[in-house]
Design a protein around this motif. Structure first.
Motif, PDB file in Angstrom:
ATOM      1  N   GLU A 148      15.454 -13.132 -10.529  1.00 35.24           N
ATOM      2  CA  GLU A 148      14.610 -13.188  -9.332  1.00 35.24           C
ATOM      3  C   GLU A 148      15.289 -12.497  -8.158  1.00 35.24           C
ATOM      4  O   GLU A 148      14.646 -11.802  -7.369  1.00 35.24           O
ATOM      5  N   TRP A 149      16.598 -12.678  -8.037  1.00 38.31           N
ATOM      6  CA  TRP A 149      17.351 -12.040  -6.953  1.00 38.31           C
ATOM      7  C   TRP A 149      17.351 -10.521  -7.100  1.00 38.31           C
ATOM      8  O   TRP A 149      17.439  -9.804  -6.106  1.00 38.31           O
ATOM      9  N   LYS A 150      17.258 -10.036  -8.339  1.00 42.50           N
ATOM     10  CA  LYS A 150      17.287  -8.596  -8.582  1.00 42.50           C
ATOM     11  C   LYS A 150      15.932  -7.934  -8.344  1.00 42.50           C
ATOM     12  O   LYS A 150      15.839  -6.712  -8.288  1.00 42.50           O
ATOM     13  N   PRO A 169      12.679  -6.326  -6.731  1.00 40.37           N
ATOM     14  CA  PRO A 169      12.330  -5.697  -5.447  1.00 40.37           C
ATOM     15  C   PRO A 169      11.585  -6.723  -4.593  1.00 40.37           C
ATOM     16  O   PRO A 169      10.873  -7.583  -5.126  1.00 40.37           O
ATOM     17  N   TYR A 170      11.705  -6.621  -3.297  1.00 43.48           N
ATOM     18  CA  TYR A 170      11.131  -7.642  -2.411  1.00 43.48           C
ATOM     19  C   TYR A 170       9.626  -7.782  -2.618  1.00 43.48           C
ATOM     20  O   TYR A 170       9.089  -8.900  -2.612  1.00 43.48           O
ATOM     21  N   GLU A 171       8.934  -6.661  -2.829  1.00 46.60           N
ATOM     22  CA  GLU A 171       7.484  -6.731  -3.018  1.00 46.60           C
ATOM     23  C   GLU A 171       7.142  -7.536  -4.266  1.00 46.60           C
ATOM     24  O   GLU A 171       6.227  -8.372  -4.258  1.00 46.60           O
ATOM     25  N   GLU A 172       7.865  -7.308  -5.368  1.00 45.03           N
ATOM     26  CA  GLU A 172       7.609  -8.055  -6.599  1.00 45.03           C
ATOM     27  C   GLU A 172       7.937  -9.535  -6.423  1.00 45.03           C
ATOM     28  O   GLU A 172       7.244 -10.410  -6.950  1.00 45.03           O
ATOM     29  N   TYR A 173       9.002  -9.803  -5.660  1.00 49.53           N
ATOM     30  CA  TYR A 173       9.377 -11.192  -5.380  1.00 49.53           C
ATOM     31  C   TYR A 173       8.244 -11.903  -4.642  1.00 49.53           C
ATOM     32  O   TYR A 173       7.884 -13.038  -4.976  1.00 49.53           O
ATOM     33  N   CYS A 174       7.661 -11.241  -3.637  1.00 51.35           N
ATOM     34  CA  CYS A 174       6.566 -11.853  -2.880  1.00 51.35           C
ATOM     35  C   CYS A 174       5.346 -12.086  -3.766  1.00 51.35           C
ATOM     36  O   CYS A 174       4.692 -13.130  -3.676  1.00 51.35           O
ATOM     37  N   GLU A 187       3.538 -20.455   0.178  1.00 52.05           N
ATOM     38  CA  GLU A 187       4.027 -20.526  -1.203  1.00 52.05           C
ATOM     39  C   GLU A 187       3.652 -21.838  -1.877  1.00 52.05           C
ATOM     40  O   GLU A 187       3.048 -21.858  -2.943  1.00 52.05           O
TER      41      GLU A 187
END
Length: 471
Positions: free
Chosen positions: A24-26, A28-33, A430
């Motif tokens: 999850e830390w790896k 990209p920010y967009e995918e995380y969101c 969330e």
């Protein structure tokens, strides 16, 4: 037992604690969101205001909207309407009577106008005539089982009926009471208000539109922005009151003036007058603090052959932002306005009114043989911020809004498929996201649920009340 300082536990170290967390830390920010907010799966998550029951004695937009916010966050909200008539907003455009469903069995061939849209999702609809003494006691029974109430009657109306905060707080000391008035208490306390009146009375309309010498006048915002903003701010007050009650155990009264809201939207206007005696002017589509930072008219529509007149004639506007010196220099080079850069190299020179008139006039002259999309592409390719002014259809088709779930289809239990923005446009959450369960219901649709199931009224009594038009 105290922890041995010689031992190091993984959970005490910084960084991810598992492979899943590391993956999850790896991201990209967009995918995380995308994963975090999980758009479209709102109904599988808990609601923030579950357990809160709110009464809504409201009409039109701004007070109903304040309760709709609670309903979208999971509160059980009961809208109380006059028997047979319902909220006056049901009878407004567009298209006055929309025929989406029969209003009730005594007025066939009428329906609810689309002006009712987005102010009443997720609510239960109850009818009650407050004037009937027998129903006042029933109303008190609802208050005992509820957390709060929002109303918008003329000042003192519910007090005269012994249904105001001073009476209800005796019945339920934890009760939170909102009076949403036009002017609130003060010299104009009995003045009624509408959105357009608020825009005018607070001075907001005075700073819209263009100067007369530019061919314009002050304007009213087409949408009811005062109503919608008032509803949001009332909701903020309610949430604060609920938090206060958790700490003290006591309810409170909230008084809200609709015409006061646009004063908060005036920005620097009041302070500028107080400090310098300057009355703010109208500058239309230009930002008075930045230049270039405004909307220009292009000569050609993006959809010249469209049947829809808004597409055919109005798809000609572009927002342009080039207020940094280098951006302005690039803009002048692209558009052939090099002499304007030589004349207005410094931003403090460009921002003056006479300079803005000259600059925007030259920009529109450059764009008069181009379409909106051509102008936006030329400027964007040069690294200058430019965005077309989109209409409703284009917003609906926008991949960005679709991916975020801002605009989506609702399979309404009564009306079938409907396109809505509703609370989904108010921010993603969330853990406890907003959600729309249904758009609205007919007048008195939930009488049986509330009177029989919640208050224990026998069906024979409910039928008697209906025949007497009490409900």
């Amino acid at each position: 037992m105290a922890q041995d300082p010689r031992q190091t536990r993984m959970e005490d170290l910084p960084g991810p604690k598992s492979k899943g967390e590391m993956d999850e830390w790896k991201m990209p920010y967009e995918e995380y969101c995308k994963k975090l907010f999980d758009v479209g799966k709102e109904h599988s998550k808990p609601t923030a205001l579950k357990g809160i029951r709110w009464l809504s004695c409201t009409m039109y937009i701004f007070t109903p909207h304040s309760v709709a916010n609670l309903a979208e966050l999971g509160a059980e909200c009961i809208k109380i309407e006059m028997p047979r008539m319902g909220d006056a907003m049901r009878h407004t455009s567009p298209f006055n009577e929309a025929y989406l469903y029969p209003l009730h069995d005594t007025r066939p061939m009428t329906g609810t106008g689309l002006g009712f849209t987005n102010a009443n999702p997720n609510k239960y609809f109850l009818t009650m005539d407050y004037h009937v003494p027998e129903m006042v006691e029933v109303f008190y029974g609802l208050v005992k089982k509820s957390d709060g109430l929002t109303e918008l009657y003329r000042p003192g109306t519910l007090d005269k009926w012994k249904m105001s905060y001073r009476y209800l707080s005796e019945i339920n000391p934890r009760f939170i009471y909102v009076w949403g008035g036009g002017f609130g208490y003060g010299p104009k306390i009995f003045g009624g208000s509408y959105d357009i009146l608020g825009q005018a009375h607070a001075g907001l309309a005075s700073i819209t539109g263009m100067h007369e010498y530019m061919g314009g006048h002050c304007t009213k915002c087409t949408n009811w922005i005062i109503d919608w903003q008032s509803g949001n701010l009332i909701t903020c007050s309610i949430l604060a009151a609920i938090h206060h009650r958790r700490k003290t155990g006591l309810g409170t009264m909230i008084e809200f003036s609709q015409v006061q809201v646009p004063t908060r939207m005036l920005g620097h206007t009041t302070t500028m007058y107080g400090k310098f005696g300057i009355v703010r002017q109208r500058w239309g589509n230009w930002d008075t603090q930045l230049a270039v930072h405004g909307i220009i008219l292009c000569g050609k529509s993006d959809f010249p052959d469209a049947e829809n007149p808004q597409d055919k004639f109005d798809a000609r506007y572009v927002m342009v932002s080039a207020f940094q010196d280098r951006d302005f220099q690039e803009l002048c080079a692209i558009t052939g306005m090099k002499q304007l850069y030589d004349k207005y190299k410094a931003h403090k020179e460009r921002v003056e009114g006479e300079a803005q008139v000259e600059i925007y006039t030259a920009l529109e002259r450059w764009a008069e043989d181009k379409s909106r999309s051509q102008v936006a592409k030329i400027l964007s390719d040069a690294g200058i911020l430019a965005e077309p002014v989109l209409n409703d259809r284009e917003v609906y088709e926008s991949p960005h809004y679709r991916e975020r779930g801002t605009v989506r289809w609702l399979d309404d239990p009564l009306f079938g498929d409907m396109v809505l923005q509703s609370g989904y446009s108010c921010g993603l959450m969330e853990k406890t996201p907003r959600r729309t369960n249904w758009h609205w219901r007919p007048v008195g649709a939930d009488n049986k649920k509330i009177y029989r199931d919640m208050l224990g009224v026998p069906p024979t009594k409910i039928e008697e009340w209906y025949k007497k038009a009490y409900i």
